[in-house]
Write an enzyme that holds these catalytic residues in place. Structure first.
Site, PDB file in Angstrom:
ATOM      1  CB  CYS A  67      -0.973   0.013   1.163  1.00 26.57           C
ATOM      2  SG  CYS A  67      -0.206   0.076   2.811  1.00 26.57           S
ATOM      3  CG  HIS A 106      -4.299   0.173   4.303  1.00 24.41           C
ATOM      4  ND1 HIS A 106      -3.521  -0.261   3.264  1.00 24.41           N
ATOM      5  CD2 HIS A 106      -5.537   0.418   3.772  1.00 24.41           C
ATOM      6  CE1 HIS A 106      -4.245  -0.282   2.154  1.00 24.41           C
ATOM      7  NE2 HIS A 106      -5.459   0.134   2.434  1.00 24.41           N
ATOM      8  CG  ASP A 121      -6.976   0.907  -0.581  1.00 21.99           C
ATOM      9  OD1 ASP A 121      -5.849   0.721  -1.065  1.00 21.99           O
ATOM     10  OD2 ASP A 121      -7.327   0.441   0.522  1.00 21.99           O
TER      11      ASP A 121
END
Length: 280
Positions: A67, A106, A121
């Protein structure tokens, strides 16, 4: 950052302007082209939080990343297109213990466009959403066979979904991760980036993995297992097939399935994670 080269990397050839249609399109193209993977960690390398390194790895070398890399680079490209982007800290929920990982676990993106807020995302894997989610509603948001919603409680936001099958709005909801709207910078994630590369509690340390969204499905490689998933439709349910991959087959599997060519040999890993003992 060469925006044209970046857009070519993700297979996008449409308008390059800050509109909702463009945001949705580049978000989807990014997921279809950039794998969520941690193979650097398991092939003798180390991930550092540097946008230039992200660009070299993902765009020039045509790799993926986890991420911090994928969403970090995605945020840079969106800003170049004229979008207003804010980095946010998310905390993924552990399915086994019900605990959340620590803050900065995250990295996710808030895009503000024409007074509307969108959660993006491009680096989460199988539970991820292919199109930005609206932050201005708590109503269910359907994406293909999946249903999502964002619930707010005492200043904390929760991204929830209804698993891998066609559902109805009143079905059972499971939390994927939680987050606040406090603006962050990339450097804030440095400690957790190191954690995920060294902690037995992290899936990124315990398992060598690579997964990418495909039209109508998903391809995932963990350890020595290659799993192909076909998403459900109105006429059939979800279908999966898994096969064991030999060491000598790995380079071909990565190249053909994910477009990845590693500079150093991968050391496959698929170990049991140590359960979280602290509650966040």
């Amino acid at each position: 950052m060469d925006v044209k080269t970046y857009l070519t990397r993700i297979g996008y050839s449409g308008p390059a302007e800050p509109t909702l249609d463009v945001l949705r399109s580049v978000h989807l193209h990014h997921q279809l082209s950039v794998p969520f993977e941690n193979l650097t960690v398991h092939s003798g390398g180390r991930v550092q939080l540097d946008l230039r390194l992200f660009y070299e790895k993902i765009v020039i070398q045509r790799r993926g990343g986890f991420c911090y890399e994928t969403n970090g680079l995605f945020s840079w490209m969106l800003r170049k297109l004229g979008f207003q982007v804010t980095l946010l800290s998310g905390q993924v929920k552990c399915l086994k213990t019900g605990f959340y990982w620590p803050p900065f676990d995250h990295l996710i993106l808030l895009v503000t466009l024409d007074g509307k807020r969108w959660l993006c995302d491009g680096g989460f894997g199988s539970q991820g959403y292919s199109s930005p989610l609206s932050l201005d509603t708590s109503d269910p948001q359907k994406q293909g066979h999946k249903m999502y919603r964002i619930r707010e409680e005492e200043g904390m936001h929760f991204v929830e979904w209804q698993q891998e099958e066609i559902r109805e709005p009143d079905g059972d909801w499971e939390t994927i991760y939680k987050f606040t709207l406090k603006p962050r910078c990339l450097e804030d994630f440095a400690e957790m980036c190191e954690y995920h590369q060294s902690s037995p509690c992290s899936i990124l340390f315990c398992k060598s993995l690579c997964t990418v969204l495909k039209p109508g499905g998903r391809l995932t490689f963990i350890g020595h297992r290659l799993t192909s998933t076909t998403f459900p439709t109105e006429t059939h349910g979800i279908k999966t097939s898994t096969r064991e991959v030999k060491d000598e087959e790995i380079p071909q599997v990565l190249a053909e399935g994910f477009g990845i060519v590693l500079k150093s040999p991968l050391i496959p890993k698929d170990e049991r994670m140590t359960p979280l003992t602290e509650m966040y």
